[in-house]
Design an enzyme around this catalytic site. Sequence first.
Site, PDB file in Angstrom:
ATOM      1  CD  GLU A  91      47.606  -3.736  86.479  1.00  0.00           C
ATOM      2  OE1 GLU A  91      48.466  -4.317  87.185  1.00  0.00           O
ATOM      3  OE2 GLU A  91      47.854  -3.296  85.349  1.00  0.00           O
ATOM      4  CG  HIS A 145      47.383  -9.411  76.637  1.00  0.00           C
ATOM      5  ND1 HIS A 145      48.303 -10.269  77.173  1.00  0.00           N
ATOM      6  CD2 HIS A 145      47.809  -8.168  76.975  1.00  0.00           C
ATOM      7  CE1 HIS A 145      49.240  -9.580  77.789  1.00  0.00           C
ATOM      8  NE2 HIS A 145      48.968  -8.303  77.699  1.00  0.00           N
TER       9      HIS A 145
END
Lengths: 347, 483
Positions: free
Chosen positions: B217, B286
């Site tokens: 990322e 998450h």
Amino acid sequence: MEAAKEARRGSDETREKAAPPHTASNVPAFSRDEDLHAYREMLLIRRFEEKAGQLYGMGLIGGFCHLYIGQEAVVIGVQMASKDGDQVITGYRDHGHMLACGMDPKGVMAELTGRRGGYSRGKGGSMHMFSREKNFYGGHGIVGAQVSLGTGIGFANKYRGDGAVSLTYMGDGAANQGQVYESFNMAQLWKLPVVYVIENNRYAMGTSVSRASAQTDFSKRGVSFGIPGEQVDGMDVRAVREAATRAIAHARDGEGPYILEMQTYRYRGHSMSDPAKYRTKDEVARMREESDPIEQVRKRLLGAHTVPEDEIKAVDAKVREIVNESAEFATNDPEPDPSELWTDILL
Amino acid sequence: MATDILMPALSPTMEQGKLAKWLKKEGDPVKAGDILAEIETDKATMEVEAVDEGVLAKILVADGTDNVAVNTPIAVLAEEGEDPKGVQAGGSKANGKDKQEGQTAPAPDMHAEGQAERPAPDAKTEADTPVETPASPAVITNRSDDRAMAEIPEGTEMVTQTVREALRDAMAEEMRRDDTVFVMGEEVAEYQGAYKITQGLLQEFGPKRVVDTPITEHGFAGVGVGAAFTGLRPIVEFMTFNFAMQAIDQIINSAAKTLYMSGGQLGCPIVFRGPNGAAARVGAQHSHDYAAWYSNVPGLKVVMPYTASDAKGLLKSAIRDPNPVVFLENEILYGQSFPVPKLDDFTVPIGKAKVHRAGKDVTIVTFGIGMTYALKAAHELAEAGIEAEVIDLRTIRPMDSETVVASVKKTGRCVTVEEGFPQSGIGAEIAARLMVDAFDYLDAPVLRITGKDVPMPYAANLEKLALPNVAEVIAAAKAVCYR
């Protein structure tokens, strides 16, 4: 006490290696004009940085100011191997790169003093200057961030198929950042036209390479991705141009990225506030005496090229004049208008 | 004794699927681990494995049946020696719960597929009882004085689309229109998108413009920003914004600040998009809602749509915007359907809130999935005689204060709803703005309904408690109305 011992240890380790990194016996010679060009360009950076140091001392330049003195051959050698359209991006020790890209010394110095005529209208400072016109993409203050960005510039070059190469600089300190390896991986995976120039000046701020890096041969940092690399005597502008020519051709030909470890040295501290306790005065003096990139060229000009001393002095005087003009401009140019606070946030 | 084989949930948020194909037929002997059937959702195809052995006595749901609800009996398994013809659905030992566990043999690929779906309908706990699950889509019936409907010309034909399809269409349309637009991210190309948002894009635009990245990322966000500096228009997909925390330096320090630091020279036309916030049962790492984080940063635009129509129109605007846009989606909303105008080029301006439901008694301000709570609450409040005006911010930054203030001047009361944490949240920002811009109009303090100030728990009951719910919104609305 411990800290002092630690610092001395770092310094001792590097002192052993303080001899010039390469003997450039088989480096192709420069023509008289090439040496003159390199001399003038490197001297401009040297004098500019010395002046920046003075202005800093006078309180005209604020914040951080990282000088490039000692490393001039790296950016000039690489620029001599590059073509119009190739882009340059680097970290925070960026004044030399801007001058090498042909940016106006006045605009650079005025940015250092935070004036409206600066490249970023006074809103960027030493570490944040850009020139779309000269293909200079900064000037980045977060160590290593420019490596992913430079890889993205390479991505764009490949996307457009315009044949340009992204010249992405970082220091030996940045070379330990995670995103550098994320970028190496993508650059090789996608065969992006990027040349990674690792300017190993032996100290990441105050930490010597051997105290921070398990693998001190930075040319090998791309090995696990299959990226070729080489170590280069970064104090010899001829060796730099030679290696950069090879690396840029590799990248431009679609072969993917290339790593050049430029073995260089910074004479000044990491920034203006650096007490430089991590290395001896001796070490610095020896590098200046034996390996100075500008002095090497000057000797060749006076020697083999038989350039009259007057002609060199004329170059010196011209460079000094340019630098003085930039300082004068940067001192007298007004600060940005207060309304500038609210501009350039969004397009 | 016969047992029912139930329609399994492939992932925590799956509610229904298609029974694509039976691989066994009635009368076939079945061993544990045998593949019985294939089922499909809009995201994936999976195999149904047998858990027990026996004989496939009766198929209850035929090949090709769509919209089979999770936990519906799809077949009956007879024990060996039992007369398969005599068995009946429902008369078995199975109760839905342990049967479902027994039958969900295919382990969902949590990272790619399952992170966000909603709990199976029967996975309720006692904590649920008074409040409905906020997940089901609100039907848009009452759009009375919807100023934003002016974005859609009168008489425009509307088609029903999921948010997922709308997002894909937005990208595809912009990629057709401008060849500097490309999409990059993990699993966006060959896998067709971890949440199938990029479905079909690789086939139409090829690998040059639909770029699978490694799981990296920080690196690929930087690559996107660098490409944008040169004038390309990347759409960087994060599999979830939770993972974008690894890249937040590039989003903020490089993308958001460079225009300013370059004195206006170097813009960054980039979109960072992906699901944001809580899905269901995916735990603290998450489930984070980053709306407040990104909304704090000058140089960014932050968008968080609720409807498919807004998702499409705003994503198209984001792609065209010359600035970096953080486009926050929600996995639970991906599968929900809304009317979307059938227009060749439909855009929704960034920075404009929408009065989604008009009312005179209290203003409820929210965005994204917060709208599901707000609309349900408004419906129930109406039955109690309180007319709530529901404002969908749609864009978090720049925030459309004007619409909020105008509404509060009318109602005198305001409740904010968001799934993010309370401190320094969007509700806090709205409350502060109203204090300055509508102080004399407020008849009650602004109340905030937010996610609770705890990391998101995993247990179903605790997660439910951690999220806002409709009852809280109703209670807050009544409180500010002194009812």
